[in-house]
Design a protein around this motif. Structure first.
Motif, PDB file in Angstrom:
ATOM      1  N   HIS A 183       0.927  -1.293  -0.008  1.00 25.99           N
ATOM      2  CA  HIS A 183       0.044   0.195   0.024  1.00 25.99           C
ATOM      3  C   HIS A 183       0.880   1.143   0.214  1.00 25.99           C
ATOM      4  O   HIS A 183       0.876   1.946   1.015  1.00 25.99           O
ATOM      5  CB  HIS A 183      -0.839  -0.003   1.230  1.00 25.99           C
ATOM      6  CG  HIS A 183      -2.048   0.721   0.945  1.00 25.99           C
ATOM      7  ND1 HIS A 183      -2.160   2.229   1.148  1.00 25.99           N
ATOM      8  CD2 HIS A 183      -3.305   0.457   0.351  1.00 25.99           C
ATOM      9  CE1 HIS A 183      -3.601   2.718   0.745  1.00 25.99           C
ATOM     10  NE2 HIS A 183      -4.275   1.712   0.278  1.00 25.99           N
ATOM     11  N   CYS A 184       1.832   1.438  -1.197  1.00 22.33           N
ATOM     12  CA  CYS A 184       2.593   2.435  -1.269  1.00 22.33           C
ATOM     13  C   CYS A 184       2.654   2.714  -2.844  1.00 22.33           C
ATOM     14  O   CYS A 184       2.344   2.044  -3.471  1.00 22.33           O
ATOM     15  CB  CYS A 184       3.925   2.130  -0.559  1.00 22.33           C
ATOM     16  SG  CYS A 184       5.065   1.059  -1.453  1.00 22.33           S
ATOM     17  N   PHE A 185       3.357   3.850  -3.204  1.00 18.20           N
ATOM     18  CA  PHE A 185       3.662   4.343  -4.404  1.00 18.20           C
ATOM     19  C   PHE A 185       4.888   3.228  -4.605  1.00 18.20           C
ATOM     20  O   PHE A 185       5.541   3.116  -3.905  1.00 18.20           O
ATOM     21  CB  PHE A 185       4.038   5.652  -4.602  1.00 18.20           C
ATOM     22  CG  PHE A 185       2.719   6.534  -4.627  1.00 18.20           C
ATOM     23  CD1 PHE A 185       1.777   6.743  -5.778  1.00 18.20           C
ATOM     24  CD2 PHE A 185       2.510   7.139  -3.395  1.00 18.20           C
ATOM     25  CE1 PHE A 185       0.584   7.380  -5.604  1.00 18.20           C
ATOM     26  CE2 PHE A 185       1.386   8.175  -3.281  1.00 18.20           C
ATOM     27  CZ  PHE A 185       0.582   8.166  -4.047  1.00 18.20           C
ATOM     28  N   VAL A 186       4.892   2.990  -6.128  1.00 17.86           N
ATOM     29  CA  VAL A 186       6.047   2.397  -6.672  1.00 17.86           C
ATOM     30  C   VAL A 186       6.645   3.072  -7.634  1.00 17.86           C
ATOM     31  O   VAL A 186       5.974   3.247  -8.739  1.00 17.86           O
ATOM     32  CB  VAL A 186       5.836   0.710  -6.892  1.00 17.86           C
ATOM     33  CG1 VAL A 186       7.112   0.272  -7.673  1.00 17.86           C
ATOM     34  CG2 VAL A 186       5.280   0.062  -5.943  1.00 17.86           C
ATOM     35  N   VAL A 187       7.919   3.397  -7.667  1.00 13.83           N
ATOM     36  CA  VAL A 187       8.679   4.430  -8.733  1.00 13.83           C
ATOM     37  C   VAL A 187       9.538   3.528  -9.392  1.00 13.83           C
ATOM     38  O   VAL A 187      10.406   3.108  -8.999  1.00 13.83           O
ATOM     39  CB  VAL A 187       9.132   5.573  -8.199  1.00 13.83           C
ATOM     40  CG1 VAL A 187       9.883   6.412  -9.225  1.00 13.83           C
ATOM     41  CG2 VAL A 187       8.322   6.428  -7.225  1.00 13.83           C
ATOM     42  N   GLN A 188       9.067   3.093 -10.786  1.00 15.09           N
ATOM     43  CA  GLN A 188      10.108   2.173 -11.518  1.00 15.09           C
ATOM     44  C   GLN A 188      10.542   2.836 -12.533  1.00 15.09           C
ATOM     45  O   GLN A 188       9.840   3.505 -13.263  1.00 15.09           O
ATOM     46  CB  GLN A 188       9.119   1.036 -11.935  1.00 15.09           C
ATOM     47  CG  GLN A 188       9.640   0.092 -13.020  1.00 15.09           C
ATOM     48  CD  GLN A 188       8.809  -0.938 -13.540  1.00 15.09           C
ATOM     49  OE1 GLN A 188       8.708  -2.023 -13.115  1.00 15.09           O
ATOM     50  NE2 GLN A 188       8.274  -0.518 -14.567  1.00 15.09           N
ATOM     51  N   VAL A 189      11.999   2.798 -12.688  1.00 14.33           N
ATOM     52  CA  VAL A 189      12.719   3.520 -13.509  1.00 14.33           C
ATOM     53  C   VAL A 189      13.539   2.482 -14.400  1.00 14.33           C
ATOM     54  O   VAL A 189      14.684   1.823 -13.840  1.00 14.33           O
ATOM     55  CB  VAL A 189      13.665   4.561 -12.985  1.00 14.33           C
ATOM     56  CG1 VAL A 189      14.323   5.291 -14.101  1.00 14.33           C
ATOM     57  CG2 VAL A 189      12.832   5.424 -11.998  1.00 14.33           C
ATOM     58  N   ASN A 190      13.144   2.036 -15.630  1.00 13.64           N
ATOM     59  CA  ASN A 190      13.771   1.189 -16.541  1.00 13.64           C
ATOM     60  C   ASN A 190      14.640   2.007 -17.545  1.00 13.64           C
ATOM     61  O   ASN A 190      14.343   3.205 -17.863  1.00 13.64           O
ATOM     62  CB  ASN A 190      12.917   0.234 -16.818  1.00 13.64           C
ATOM     63  CG  ASN A 190      13.379  -0.871 -17.422  1.00 13.64           C
ATOM     64  OD1 ASN A 190      14.741  -1.287 -17.364  1.00 13.64           O
ATOM     65  ND2 ASN A 190      12.914  -1.805 -18.206  1.00 13.64           N
ATOM     66  N   SER A 191      15.569   1.312 -18.096  1.00 15.45           N
ATOM     67  CA  SER A 191      16.521   1.762 -19.000  1.00 15.45           C
ATOM     68  C   SER A 191      15.323   2.133 -20.343  1.00 15.45           C
ATOM     69  O   SER A 191      14.304   1.440 -20.715  1.00 15.45           O
ATOM     70  CB  SER A 191      17.590   0.987 -19.900  1.00 15.45           C
ATOM     71  OG  SER A 191      18.219   1.299 -20.894  1.00 15.45           O
ATOM     72  N   ALA A 192      15.710   3.357 -21.340  1.00 14.68           N
ATOM     73  CA  ALA A 192      14.919   3.730 -22.483  1.00 14.68           C
ATOM     74  C   ALA A 192      14.884   2.287 -23.457  1.00 14.68           C
ATOM     75  O   ALA A 192      13.978   2.342 -24.229  1.00 14.68           O
ATOM     76  CB  ALA A 192      15.396   4.903 -22.962  1.00 14.68           C
ATOM     77  N   ASP A 193      15.955   1.667 -23.414  1.00 16.82           N
ATOM     78  CA  ASP A 193      16.100   0.485 -24.200  1.00 16.82           C
ATOM     79  C   ASP A 193      14.884  -0.249 -24.229  1.00 16.82           C
ATOM     80  O   ASP A 193      14.553  -0.837 -25.078  1.00 16.82           O
ATOM     81  CB  ASP A 193      17.226  -0.426 -24.055  1.00 16.82           C
ATOM     82  CG  ASP A 193      18.585   0.420 -23.929  1.00 16.82           C
ATOM     83  OD1 ASP A 193      18.630   1.600 -24.567  1.00 16.82           O
ATOM     84  OD2 ASP A 193      19.531  -0.039 -23.827  1.00 16.82           O
TER      85      ASP A 193
END
Length: 262
Positions: A174-184
């Motif tokens: 029950h929280c936000f998830v900030v997912q940062v992946n490569s632009a590839d």
């Protein structure tokens, strides 16, 4: 990298009321030799940075996949300062291990160097995960009720698999998830513990592309905490957030609220 950091500063100059607190970059996206520069940049501009460092190979042929969090602050006398938090990856993916093995490298030993940290900074509580670590149900359950958001820094081609994981994590914790992946590979996104039948649970999402860019979003942490303080009877009709899951500690919510008020 220089261009990206300059773009972030230009945005901050043009939008002084929309301060950027935290810049998040993908796994293995920053040369290890830049760690000191990133920490200095974060201190000077008072913008936090979370980034994955490229593998560091030691003299024994061990490959170190590390995540850096450079968290700036002002000392009591007003001096700019920064705390660098460096953590070794806890779980290497089978493919990453395969690539290392076939290059005559080994996974670095991890005793006491890969422990997760609960970070409390600028009134927010959060935790960091380095890509494949997020696939461990036990590991991602460590911070239930203790965090406002978790960060997943990734270099991951299996976006469908991780899409299911981050959506589940947002609801289970029950929280936000900030997912940062490569632009590839794309699918960088912010996932909210929202009722998907009423609204999209990804208020920010990007597929990927060839051009280097960054997106901004303000996380409504106060609204999330206020919702989590309520009982089910008052939570169930919310159009913004789902009810909290079983065994969700209201005491931990109050601790986060008090942190934000300090």
């Amino acid at each position: 990298m220089d261009q990206l950091l300059n773009d972030v500063l230009r945005y901050s100059t043009r939008h002084p009321t929309a301060r950027i607190d935290l810049l998040i970059l993908p796994e293995v996206s920053v040369p290890h030799a830049w760690a000191t520069f990133i920490t200095r940049w974060a201190r000077e501009h008072q913008i936090g940075v979370v980034c994955g460092l490229e593998h560091r190979i030691d003299r024994s042929g061990n490959a170190w996949n590390e995540l850096l969090a450079a968290l700036p602050y002002r000392a009591p006398n007003g001096t700019k300062a920064c705390v660098p938090v460096l953590r070794l990856k806890r779980h290497y993916s089978p493919y990453e291990t395969f690539v290392l093995d076939n290059n005559s490298l080994t996974v670095a030993d991890r005793p006491n160097k890969s422990l997760y940290q609960l970070i409390q900074w600028r009134g927010a509580s959060f935790a960091l995960y380095n890509c494949y670590e997020l696939t461990s149900l036990v590991d991602r359950s460590l911070f239930k009720a203790r965090v406002d958001f978790i960060v997943a820094s990734e270099y991951n081609p299996d976006v469908s698999y991780f899409s299911n994981i981050v959506e589940s994590a947002a609801r289970d914790l029950h929280c936000f998830v900030v997912q940062v992946n490569s632009a590839d590979f794309g699918d960088s996104r912010v996932v909210s513990p929202a009722p998907t039948e009423k609204q999209k649970n990804s208020p920010l999402r990007i597929k990927g592309g060839d051009n280097q860019t960054f997106l901004t979003m303000e996380l409504p942490l106060k609204r999330l905490r206020d919702h989590q303080r309520l009982g089910y009877g008052l939570q169930k009709d919310s159009k913004e957030f789902k009810p909290t899951p079983p065994d969700f500690s209201p005491t931990q919510v109050l601790r986060r609220i008090n942190l934000g008020n300090s």
